[in-house]
Each structure stands twice: as structure tokens, then as C-alpha cells.
Design a protein around this motif. Sequence first.
Motif, PDB file in Angstrom:
ATOM      1  N   VAL A  86       0.869  -1.177   0.000  1.00  0.00           N
ATOM      2  CA  VAL A  86       0.000   0.000   0.000  1.00  0.00           C
ATOM      3  C   VAL A  86       0.903   1.224   0.000  1.00  0.00           C
ATOM      4  O   VAL A  86       1.712   1.402   0.913  1.00  0.00           O
ATOM      5  N   THR A  87       0.767   2.066  -1.022  1.00  0.00           N
ATOM      6  CA  THR A  87       1.634   3.234  -1.151  1.00  0.00           C
ATOM      7  C   THR A  87       0.923   4.458  -0.591  1.00  0.00           C
ATOM      8  O   THR A  87       0.261   5.192  -1.300  1.00  0.00           O
ATOM      9  N   ALA A  88       1.100   4.689   0.713  1.00  0.00           N
ATOM     10  CA  ALA A  88       0.433   5.804   1.382  1.00  0.00           C
ATOM     11  C   ALA A  88       1.337   7.017   1.570  1.00  0.00           C
ATOM     12  O   ALA A  88       0.872   8.055   2.046  1.00  0.00           O
ATOM     13  N   ALA A  89       2.603   6.908   1.216  1.00  0.00           N
ATOM     14  CA  ALA A  89       3.503   8.054   1.353  1.00  0.00           C
ATOM     15  C   ALA A  89       3.138   9.128   0.338  1.00  0.00           C
ATOM     16  O   ALA A  89       2.941   8.830  -0.842  1.00  0.00           O
ATOM     17  N   GLY A  90       3.037  10.360   0.793  1.00  0.00           N
ATOM     18  CA  GLY A  90       2.710  11.445  -0.124  1.00  0.00           C
ATOM     19  C   GLY A  90       2.738  12.785   0.575  1.00  0.00           C
ATOM     20  O   GLY A  90       2.619  12.870   1.802  1.00  0.00           O
ATOM     21  N   ILE A  91       2.918  13.848  -0.215  1.00  0.00           N
ATOM     22  CA  ILE A  91       2.902  15.206   0.322  1.00  0.00           C
ATOM     23  C   ILE A  91       2.074  16.092  -0.593  1.00  0.00           C
ATOM     24  O   ILE A  91       1.747  15.714  -1.728  1.00  0.00           O
ATOM     25  N   THR A  92       1.733  17.268  -0.107  1.00  0.00           N
ATOM     26  CA  THR A  92       1.031  18.248  -0.933  1.00  0.00           C
ATOM     27  C   THR A  92       1.520  19.641  -0.593  1.00  0.00           C
ATOM     28  O   THR A  92       2.101  19.861   0.487  1.00  0.00           O
ATOM     29  N   ARG A  93       1.316  20.557  -1.499  1.00  0.00           N
ATOM     30  CA  ARG A  93       1.518  21.989  -1.256  1.00  0.00           C
ATOM     31  C   ARG A  93       0.386  22.724  -1.953  1.00  0.00           C
ATOM     32  O   ARG A  93       0.035  22.370  -3.080  1.00  0.00           O
ATOM     33  N   ILE A  94      -0.165  23.714  -1.286  1.00  0.00           N
ATOM     34  CA  ILE A  94      -1.216  24.529  -1.882  1.00  0.00           C
ATOM     35  C   ILE A  94      -0.630  25.903  -2.153  1.00  0.00           C
ATOM     36  O   ILE A  94      -0.332  26.664  -1.226  1.00  0.00           O
ATOM     37  N   ALA A  95      -0.419  26.190  -3.426  1.00  0.00           N
ATOM     38  CA  ALA A  95       0.194  27.459  -3.818  1.00  0.00           C
ATOM     39  C   ALA A  95      -0.069  27.688  -5.296  1.00  0.00           C
ATOM     40  O   ALA A  95      -0.090  26.742  -6.082  1.00  0.00           O
ATOM     41  N   PRO A  96      -0.256  28.945  -5.709  1.00  0.00           N
ATOM     42  CA  PRO A  96      -0.415  29.228  -7.134  1.00  0.00           C
ATOM     43  C   PRO A  96       0.872  28.951  -7.886  1.00  0.00           C
ATOM     44  O   PRO A  96       1.969  28.932  -7.305  1.00  0.00           O
ATOM     45  N   ILE A  97       0.762  28.740  -9.194  1.00  0.00           N
ATOM     46  CA  ILE A  97       1.923  28.393  -9.996  1.00  0.00           C
ATOM     47  C   ILE A  97       3.007  29.462  -9.918  1.00  0.00           C
ATOM     48  O   ILE A  97       4.202  29.158 -10.000  1.00  0.00           O
ATOM     49  N   ALA A  98       2.623  30.711  -9.713  1.00  0.00           N
ATOM     50  CA  ALA A  98       3.592  31.802  -9.670  1.00  0.00           C
ATOM     51  C   ALA A  98       4.501  31.738  -8.454  1.00  0.00           C
ATOM     52  O   ALA A  98       5.632  32.240  -8.497  1.00  0.00           O
ATOM     53  N   THR A  99       4.028  31.126  -7.358  1.00  0.00           N
ATOM     54  CA  THR A  99       4.839  31.079  -6.143  1.00  0.00           C
ATOM     55  C   THR A  99       5.351  29.681  -5.813  1.00  0.00           C
ATOM     56  O   THR A  99       6.254  29.541  -4.978  1.00  0.00           O
ATOM     57  N   LEU A 100       4.799  28.646  -6.423  1.00  0.00           N
ATOM     58  CA  LEU A 100       5.325  27.290  -6.235  1.00  0.00           C
ATOM     59  C   LEU A 100       6.662  27.193  -6.947  1.00  0.00           C
ATOM     60  O   LEU A 100       6.756  27.446  -8.149  1.00  0.00           O
ATOM     61  N   THR A 101       7.703  26.834  -6.231  1.00  0.00           N
ATOM     62  CA  THR A 101       9.027  26.805  -6.843  1.00  0.00           C
ATOM     63  C   THR A 101       9.239  25.505  -7.618  1.00  0.00           C
ATOM     64  O   THR A 101       8.602  24.482  -7.330  1.00  0.00           O
ATOM     65  N   PRO A 102      10.154  25.522  -8.589  1.00  0.00           N
ATOM     66  CA  PRO A 102      10.469  24.276  -9.292  1.00  0.00           C
ATOM     67  C   PRO A 102      10.933  23.176  -8.340  1.00  0.00           C
ATOM     68  O   PRO A 102      10.615  22.003  -8.545  1.00  0.00           O
ATOM     69  N   GLU A 103      11.668  23.551  -7.302  1.00  0.00           N
ATOM     70  CA  GLU A 103      12.143  22.556  -6.337  1.00  0.00           C
ATOM     71  C   GLU A 103      10.976  21.918  -5.595  1.00  0.00           C
ATOM     72  O   GLU A 103      10.961  20.699  -5.351  1.00  0.00           O
ATOM     73  N   GLN A 104       9.972  22.714  -5.231  1.00  0.00           N
ATOM     74  CA  GLN A 104       8.789  22.175  -4.562  1.00  0.00           C
ATOM     75  C   GLN A 104       7.988  21.268  -5.485  1.00  0.00           C
ATOM     76  O   GLN A 104       7.493  20.224  -5.070  1.00  0.00           O
ATOM     77  N   PHE A 105       7.861  21.681  -6.745  1.00  0.00           N
ATOM     78  CA  PHE A 105       7.159  20.849  -7.722  1.00  0.00           C
ATOM     79  C   PHE A 105       7.855  19.493  -7.861  1.00  0.00           C
ATOM     80  O   PHE A 105       7.212  18.441  -7.836  1.00  0.00           O
TER      81      PHE A 105
END
Length: 258
Positions: A86-105
Motif C-alpha cells: 500500500v503506497t500511502a507516502a505522499g505530500i502536498t503543497r497549496i500554492a499558485p503556480i507563480a509562487t510554487l518553486t520548481p524545487e517544490q514541484f
Amino acid sequence: MPDLTTQRVLITGARQGLGHAIARRFLADGARVCLFGRGGMEEARRALNAPADSVVAVTGDVRDSADLERATRVMTEAFGGIDGVVTAAGITRIAPIATLTPEQFREIMDINVTGTWLSVRAAVEAMPDLGGWAVLLGSVYGEGGAPDRSAYCASKGAVHNLARALAVELGPRGVRVNVVAPTGVMTPMIRDLIARGLYNQAGVEARTPLGRMATVEEVAAACAFLASPDAGMTTGTILPVDGGWIANGFIQPSNTNR
């Protein structure tokens, strides 16, 4: 309750939240479980209060294939093999594309997509020659779009189609691959987003036909069903646990902070 007494299961992201609840449910249904996560795994194992011979804990990162292969070796030593993951590992970030960094993506894609693929790969390599299963944790956001969630939607959409592809590829050797796609679930991650004003619980509940968020127990029950012999002819399926969210046309609440 599903009969999982013959099942030896690797659960990633099992320190807390959904992964830990899924482990608790699988143990209650008779499975033997390996908890896998980046830290606090012994504490997570003790919190389950399960017999020592039914649960082991391994610290590792789903982005590291060597860590996952080590987990399957621990399972083989403790339980004699592995039957499912069961693959339950995961993360999320809530941010508009203008402020979400490439590293976060990249981090979201690495953990949610690459980590899922590596987890299934390691598990399948250690499974018997015929049979086995994988349940991937997806999301309603894998079936539609939402503001400020470009990376998360992309990652979960990829997980859903990964399951379809692997179901086709691995079906001939008897391996079933399915997805459980929940709506918002009250986990530590969601509580943190609510506390920071990034998750609109009232909005989610208002646009859900059943009028509430899912519980961790409901998501765990869906995973247990897909792992059980009762789902023996089910593969390549996306199973929503969403209170009718997807059926409601994926209409977003007016507040984009969902």
C-alpha cells in the motif's frame, strides 16, 4: 471484514495519518505488516500495540530504491515474503503556480509519483512468481483540476494512470493494481493546512453530496477490500472514497483555499 490472514503487506508513509490507520486496519484483519517511513517508525510500531511477530518497522525514503529493497528483505526474514503493498507516502503543497518553486514541484512529483513507482517495483520484485497486489493512494484531485494545486493534481493524476498501466503490465503474472482515491481526510497533514488557513474544510463539506470529509477508517476499509480475495477480479480500478465529490462534477467551492 476482509480475510487478510495470509497477507504480508508493505505500507509506506506508515508513521501517522492514513498510512498508520491502514496498518491498524490490516492488522485487525489478520495481516502481517511492515511499516515504512522516514522517521519515528519504532514509535509508530509501538502505538499499534500489535503482537511482535505481526509487525516490523523500517526507516527509509520512498525515493531511495535501496531503502525499499531493504524493507522487502526485512519482510522476507520476518514473514517469509511479501504479498502486497500500500503506497500511502505522499505530500502536498497549496500554492499558485507563480509562487510554487520548481524545487517544490519536483519534490511532490518525486515522492508522490517516483516514490509510488519505486515502492511497487520493489514489492513486485519480492513477490511470488504468480499473484500479489498493490493499492496506490490517489486522490479525487487525480481525476480533476483545482486552483493552487497544480503539482498535487499532476502527481495524483500520474498515480492513477500508473496504476492502470501496471494493471495491464502485471496482470499476466496475477498481480492486481488498484487506486483508492479519497476526498479530504482529517489527517495531521490536513489539520496543519487548516491551521495555516490553506484548507477550507467547510467548503469541502459543502460541495460534497454526503456533506462531510472522509475518515481514515473509511479509506483504510477500502484498501483492505482491494487487498482481499473478494477483489480478486478487480484491477486497474480507481475507487473513490469521496462522498460523491467526483459524481458532483468536481465543482469547487467559491473559496479557492478549499
